[in-house]
Design a protein around this motif. Structure first.
Motif, PDB file in Angstrom:
ATOM      1  N   ALA A 112       0.821  -1.212   0.000  1.00 17.03           N
ATOM      2  CA  ALA A 112       0.000   0.000   0.000  1.00 17.03           C
ATOM      3  C   ALA A 112       0.857   1.265   0.000  1.00 17.03           C
ATOM      4  O   ALA A 112       0.479   2.267  -0.616  1.00 17.03           O
ATOM      5  N   THR A 113       1.997   1.232   0.659  1.00 16.52           N
ATOM      6  CA  THR A 113       2.793   2.437   0.828  1.00 16.52           C
ATOM      7  C   THR A 113       3.561   2.823  -0.431  1.00 16.52           C
ATOM      8  O   THR A 113       3.667   4.006  -0.748  1.00 16.52           O
ATOM      9  N   ALA A 114       4.100   1.869  -1.158  1.00 18.41           N
ATOM     10  CA  ALA A 114       4.862   2.205  -2.366  1.00 18.41           C
ATOM     11  C   ALA A 114       3.995   2.954  -3.390  1.00 18.41           C
ATOM     12  O   ALA A 114       4.401   4.027  -3.869  1.00 18.41           O
ATOM     13  N   PRO A 115       2.797   2.476  -3.736  1.00 15.75           N
ATOM     14  CA  PRO A 115       1.966   3.265  -4.663  1.00 15.75           C
ATOM     15  C   PRO A 115       1.509   4.605  -4.071  1.00 15.75           C
ATOM     16  O   PRO A 115       1.356   5.588  -4.795  1.00 15.75           O
ATOM     17  N   PHE A 116       1.325   4.641  -2.756  1.00 19.50           N
ATOM     18  CA  PHE A 116       0.947   5.893  -2.102  1.00 19.50           C
ATOM     19  C   PHE A 116       2.038   6.942  -2.292  1.00 19.50           C
ATOM     20  O   PHE A 116       1.765   8.083  -2.683  1.00 19.50           O
ATOM     21  N   PHE A 117       3.280   6.570  -2.008  1.00 19.56           N
ATOM     22  CA  PHE A 117       4.385   7.508  -2.205  1.00 19.56           C
ATOM     23  C   PHE A 117       4.530   7.893  -3.671  1.00 19.56           C
ATOM     24  O   PHE A 117       4.783   9.048  -3.998  1.00 19.56           O
ATOM     25  N   ALA A 118       4.378   6.924  -4.571  1.00 20.81           N
ATOM     26  CA  ALA A 118       4.489   7.215  -5.999  1.00 20.81           C
ATOM     27  C   ALA A 118       3.404   8.210  -6.432  1.00 20.81           C
ATOM     28  O   ALA A 118       3.687   9.165  -7.171  1.00 20.81           O
ATOM     29  N   ALA A 119       2.191   8.002  -5.966  1.00 23.06           N
ATOM     30  CA  ALA A 119       1.100   8.915  -6.320  1.00 23.06           C
ATOM     31  C   ALA A 119       1.372  10.319  -5.803  1.00 23.06           C
ATOM     32  O   ALA A 119       1.145  11.309  -6.512  1.00 23.06           O
ATOM     33  N   LEU A 120       1.875  10.429  -4.575  1.00 22.96           N
ATOM     34  CA  LEU A 120       2.181  11.752  -4.029  1.00 22.96           C
ATOM     35  C   LEU A 120       3.324  12.417  -4.790  1.00 22.96           C
ATOM     36  O   LEU A 120       3.301  13.630  -5.019  1.00 22.96           O
ATOM     37  N   MET A 121       4.322  11.639  -5.189  1.00 21.45           N
ATOM     38  CA  MET A 121       5.429  12.210  -5.951  1.00 21.45           C
ATOM     39  C   MET A 121       4.942  12.762  -7.289  1.00 21.45           C
ATOM     40  O   MET A 121       5.318  13.868  -7.689  1.00 21.45           O
ATOM     41  N   VAL A 122       4.100  12.018  -7.968  1.00 17.97           N
ATOM     42  CA  VAL A 122       3.561  12.484  -9.250  1.00 17.97           C
ATOM     43  C   VAL A 122       2.660  13.698  -9.026  1.00 17.97           C
ATOM     44  O   VAL A 122       2.715  14.686  -9.775  1.00 17.97           O
ATOM     45  N   LEU A 123       1.850  13.636  -7.990  1.00 18.74           N
ATOM     46  CA  LEU A 123       0.935  14.724  -7.693  1.00 18.74           C
ATOM     47  C   LEU A 123       1.677  16.034  -7.417  1.00 18.74           C
ATOM     48  O   LEU A 123       1.222  17.107  -7.787  1.00 18.74           O
ATOM     49  N   PHE A 124       2.834  15.945  -6.785  1.00 21.05           N
ATOM     50  CA  PHE A 124       3.585  17.150  -6.436  1.00 21.05           C
ATOM     51  C   PHE A 124       4.690  17.477  -7.435  1.00 21.05           C
ATOM     52  O   PHE A 124       5.606  18.220  -7.123  1.00 21.05           O
ATOM     53  N   GLY A 125       4.602  16.909  -8.647  1.00 18.17           N
ATOM     54  CA  GLY A 125       5.410  17.420  -9.732  1.00 18.17           C
ATOM     55  C   GLY A 125       6.531  16.563 -10.272  1.00 18.17           C
ATOM     56  O   GLY A 125       7.182  16.965 -11.226  1.00 18.17           O
ATOM     57  N   GLU A 126       6.800  15.419  -9.713  1.00 14.64           N
ATOM     58  CA  GLU A 126       7.875  14.580 -10.254  1.00 14.64           C
ATOM     59  C   GLU A 126       7.356  13.884 -11.509  1.00 14.64           C
ATOM     60  O   GLU A 126       6.332  13.228 -11.478  1.00 14.64           O
ATOM     61  N   THR A 127       8.071  14.063 -12.620  1.00 18.06           N
ATOM     62  CA  THR A 127       7.607  13.513 -13.890  1.00 18.06           C
ATOM     63  C   THR A 127       8.481  12.380 -14.409  1.00 18.06           C
ATOM     64  O   THR A 127       8.096  11.705 -15.352  1.00 18.06           O
TER      65      THR A 127
END
Length: 155
Positions: A102-117
């Motif tokens: 659960a945590t790995a996709p959560f962190f990935a989603a937050l990274m994408v949401l806050f601008g990491e492309t």
């Protein structure tokens, strides 16, 4: 913003002091090599007091004429709403999937949401952060994390 920051900092400092006083009243456990019940409340107390003191210093150092309200941009509000929605979904799937899944996709989603492309950074960052947190809590603090569908595979 200056006055608001100073008032908020003073309120949070008082809250942190009260929380710290209540933390001193927690019982001490005598098991060797384990953190006692007051361990995490003390971490919370230190974090609240440090961040509140930083806000107070920031408020005191602001220019006097900087009291006008700063409206949040629409994109910032929308990003905050999406982040909250992602967090709610994370909390909902955490017991079933387990901490790691659960945590790995959560962190990935937050990274994408806050601008990491960059996809490689998103994947590696999410996996490394999840691994570090798992090792820290499971083996550093001896805190059992939800295993979910990996029960029997992950110790």
């Amino acid at each position: 913003m200056r006055r608001r920051n100073i008032i908020a900092a003073l309120v949070l400092l008082a809250f942190g002091a009260g929380y710290g006083i209540l933390t001193t009243q927690l019982p001490v456990r005598s098991l060797p090599d384990t953190p006692g019940p007051p361990f995490f409340p003390w971490i919370n107390t230190i974090a609240i007091l440090a961040l509140s003191a930083t806000l107070l210093v920031q408020g005191l150092m602001e220019k006097v004429g900087a009291d006008g309200p700063v409206p949040a941009p629409a994109a910032g509000r929308q990003r905050a709403i999406w982040a909250l929605a992602v967090f709610v979904v994370y909390l909902a799937v955490l017991p079933g999937l387990g901490f790691i899944l659960a945590t790995a996709p959560f962190f990935a989603a937050l990274m994408v949401l806050f601008g990491e492309t960059r996809p490689l950074r998103v994947v590696l960052g999410a996996l490394i952060a999840t691994g570090i947190l798992y090792l820290l809590f499971r083996h550093g603090f001896n805190v059992f994390l939800p295993t979910g569908v990996l029960k029997g595979i992950v110790p």
